[in-house]
Structure formats: C-alpha cells, structure tokens
Enzyme design. Structure first.
Site, PDB file in Angstrom:
ATOM      1  N   ARG A 209       7.544  47.854  53.303  1.00 58.54           N
ATOM      2  CA  ARG A 209       7.079  47.421  54.632  1.00 58.54           C
ATOM      3  C   ARG A 209       5.659  47.909  54.886  1.00 58.54           C
ATOM      4  NH1 ARG A 209      12.853  48.021  56.001  1.00 58.54           N
ATOM      5  NH2 ARG A 209      12.668  50.274  56.331  1.00 58.54           N
ATOM      6  N   PHE A 225      15.067  36.175  55.752  1.00 59.29           N
ATOM      7  CA  PHE A 225      16.174  37.147  55.764  1.00 59.29           C
ATOM      8  C   PHE A 225      15.716  38.414  56.488  1.00 59.29           C
ATOM      9  CE2 PHE A 225      16.341  34.712  51.765  1.00 59.29           C
ATOM     10  CZ  PHE A 225      17.579  34.090  51.885  1.00 59.29           C
ATOM     11  N   ASP A 247      16.571  34.608  60.318  1.00 60.60           N
ATOM     12  CA  ASP A 247      17.824  35.206  59.863  1.00 60.60           C
ATOM     13  C   ASP A 247      18.984  34.368  60.396  1.00 60.60           C
ATOM     14  OD1 ASP A 247      18.501  38.087  58.536  1.00 60.60           O
ATOM     15  OD2 ASP A 247      20.138  37.453  59.835  1.00 60.60           O
ATOM     16  N   ASP A 297      13.110  38.684  51.111  1.00 61.34           N
ATOM     17  CA  ASP A 297      13.974  39.840  50.861  1.00 61.34           C
ATOM     18  C   ASP A 297      15.434  39.433  51.053  1.00 61.34           C
ATOM     19  OD1 ASP A 297      14.832  42.427  50.374  1.00 61.34           O
ATOM     20  OD2 ASP A 297      14.480  43.099  52.423  1.00 61.34           O
ATOM     21  N   CYS A 337      17.476  43.067  45.192  1.00 59.56           N
ATOM     22  CA  CYS A 337      18.223  44.322  45.320  1.00 59.56           C
ATOM     23  C   CYS A 337      19.448  44.325  44.417  1.00 59.56           C
ATOM     24  CB  CYS A 337      18.627  44.557  46.777  1.00 59.56           C
ATOM     25  SG  CYS A 337      19.735  43.303  47.444  1.00 59.56           S
TER      26      CYS A 337
END
Length: 393
Positions: A209, A225, A247, A297, A337
């Site tokens: 970030r 997201f 989102d 992300d 991730c």
C-alpha cells in the site's frame, strides 16, 4: 506417549527441520493418539526425532511442535509468543504500527496458529488439529504475554474441515470492542474483527500500500477487490485525482467510505462500486474506459494443487483485462496470495497476459508480504504473497 515412525526416505526433510510429515511418510503408529494429541516422532529404527501434533484426517499427518525433548505445555507457548514479540518489536517501532501480524503459524514454530494484533485486541485463528487440541494452553499463554489485551477467536476458516474440525469464533478474553481502529504509515483503518475477512484486515499488504503512493499523483486509480479500501486511502493521500473502489461486499464498501472520512480525505475524489470485478473489467473494456493506475489484489485462486491450472487461467485473464484498460505508460500493481503460485510462474503469467492484451510491459518493482509476516528458514511455504508493479505501454 503415543508415537509414529516415519519411512527412511522421509527423514531428510525432518532433519532439515521442515515441520510437516505427510500421511505417505508414516510407516507405523504406536498407541491410539487422539485428534491433535502430541506424539513422539521416531525413525524406523526407533531413534527419537521430534514431537508433533497428530492429525488423522489431514494429508499432513503430523505437524511438528519441537525438535527438542520438552513438554508441549503453556510454558512452551509462552516462549514461542515472546520470541515472536521480540522479532517484531523493531518492525512495530519503526512503522509506529498498531496493527500487525504477531504469529505466523509454522514460521513462528506454531503450526496452525495465526494471530494479528489490532490496537489492544488480538484476533487468533486455530487452523490445525494440534492447535485446537492445545487451545487452552495457547489462550492462557496469550493472556500471560498480553495481560491487558482482549482476545477474539476467528477459527472460522474453511481449511479447518480438512483437519476434521468445526468452525469456532467468539470472545475468548476481555471485552468485545465496539470498534477497532489501527494505524499504519500514518493511515488509520477500521478493522471488522467479528465479520471481516480472515482476522478482519490484510496487514500483509501494508508495504505494498505504501509503494502504491508514489505512482498515483495526478492519476486516475482503479482499485479492484478493494475490501475496506485501504489501497485507495494511500492513493488519495498520494494525490490521485480519482479513485474507483470495487468490491462485491456492501459491508466492506461501507467501511471503505468510513475510512475515507476517518482520514479526512476528499470523498469527492472516490467512487464505490458494488460489482463483480471480472464483469466490470469487461464492461470498461467494451465502453473504452481507461485508468492510469490499476491495483489487482484478488482473493486466493489456488486452494490446492489440483486447482493451480485453473488459477493460472484466472490470473492471466484478469491481468490481461486490466492491461487493456491502462493508458499508455500506466501502472498495474498485481498480486497473488496463493502459496502454491511460485513467483517465477506468476511473473510468466503476467508477461503472457501482456502479450494477449497486445501491450508492451516492463516489470519495475517487486512487492511482497510485510516484514512482520516472517518466513522460517526451514519453511519456505511461509512465503506466499508476491506482487509486481508493471508499467504498460
């Protein structure tokens, strides 16, 4: 104490202190260990090797607690927690952090135990059979190490079913805070510890970030997201002229709006869209909408090796669509991730996405999980979050 013996060809990994023993590596079980009970791990000729937690329902049959002959009790967990605190102390002080990862499971010598600190509240997940068996010792150790903190359990992840465990969540100690606000790099963020993703917040993306901020001045930014919108907060602080936060969760977007007000940023520069990201990217492509910076992300696409091929297609598709929306010279910050997605493979997928998008692209920066998400030397699987800043022409 019950024991398990392992096959000779599996001893090498254990002697290198890797904390997992898979079911195919077990040659014999002595006694009748219950789910999560501590067992001695022996070589086939009877040499003692380690102590671990037995999990009859999982492919990972034993997760190692210790390579020393010592009791696995409250004192054991106190020592592990204090070591974890010591590791993170300089990280916390440098960043002025009130939200950080305290326990990284196997990387901190505590398989299946994850804990995040949010101000004066610890949110903990017990995700393995052994961690569940030791829950009282773990909670008592946390109370002793953090006597003035609230402790809230979020052992409600689907992965518990692989260990034969039901979901569990609720207040363990102290009182339930009305609202939890943390600070990182001068940015404040609301954490939904009871209903939010994982433990309520993604502390692992803190450094990424901060990296975004240097690419956004005077730019239009699409944050995909976005969850509770913290990438967007950094973009607004960095001088972005417009930030679109997307989102599928209305609750998350409501917190995203509150986060902008909390940081006294310009709400007029931000839009909140409750949309499916894949569909929205195609809509933008079809109507010619462009951005200068896109943050991608997504949630974990590869939950198992069997799903890795599908995950590769998903990552390629979504990054190809993002690149088509970028103005020439624009930046894509893209992440995976998925622990099963190795960095070279992810880099290749992004490169292939650029080819399919018909765009030239260069990698200008590598990103990773924040420093408090340590990786044990014997547990490379602890490195899971990888990202790239790509400039697209």
């Amino acid at each position: 104490m019950p024991s398990i013996s392992i096959l000779p060809d599996r001893e090498k990994n254990l002697k290198r202190k890797h904390p997992w023993i898979f079911s195919k590596g077990v040659s014999k079980v002595e006694g009748e260990p219950s789910d999560g009970e501590t067992v001695d791990v022996l070589s086939e000729n009877g040499t003692w090797l380690a102590k671990g937690a037995y999990s009859p329902h999982s492919q990972i049959r034993v997760r190692i607690w210790s390579f020393e002959k010592r009791p696995i009790n409250k004192q054991f967990f106190i020592e592990k927690i204090n070591r974890a605190k010591l590791i993170r102390k300089p990280i916390i002080q440098r960043g002025g952090l009130t939200g950080y990862r305290l326990l990284c499971a196997e990387s901190d010598g505590l398989p299946g135990v994850t804990a995040d600190v949010y101000n004066d509240t610890i949110v903990i997940q017990l995700l393995s059979c052994g961690a569940e068996y030791q829950r009282d010792n773990i909670f008592e150790a946390l109370k002793q190490c953090f006597p003035d903190f609230n402790i809230f359990e979020r052992s409600d992840a689907d992965v518990r079913s692989k260990e034969g465990l039901k979901k569990s969540a609720g207040l363990v100690h102290g009182k339930m805070p009305k609202q939890v606000i943390i600070e990182e790099n001068g940015i404040k963020a609301i954490v939904d510890i009871a209903q939010g993703h994982k433990t309520g917040y993604y502390v692992d993306q803190r450094d990424s970030r901060a990296a975004l901020e240097k690419y956004v001045k005077g730019k239009s930014v699409l944050n995909c997201f976005c969850y509770t919108g913290t990438f967007g907060l950094y973009a607004l602080r960095g001088g972005a002229k417009k930030v679109v936060q997307v989102d599928a969760s209305e609750d998350a977007l409501n917190i995203a709006a509150k986060n902008v007000e909390l940081n006294k940023l310009d709400m007029n520069k931000m839009s909140l869209l409750k949309k499916d990201v894949f569909k929205l990217l195609r809509e933008y492509r079809d109507n010619g909408t462009k951005f200068d910076v896109i943050v991608m992300d997504p949630p974990k696409f590869a939950e198992s090796k069997a799903k890795l091929k599908d995950a590769c297609r998903g990552y390629k598709d979504i990054n190809m669509l993002a690149m088509k929306l970028l103005n020439p010279g624009g930046y894509l910050l893209t992440f995976s991730c998925s622990g099963l997605m190795e960095t070279p493979l992810f880099q290749k997928i992004i490169a292939d996405a650029a080819l399919d998008a018909g765009r030239d692209m260069v990698f200008v920066e590598r990103l990773s999980q924040a420093q408090d998400h340590v990786v044990g030397s014997a547990y490379p699987e602890g490195f899971y979050l990888k990202g790239f800043v790509c400039q697209v022409f």
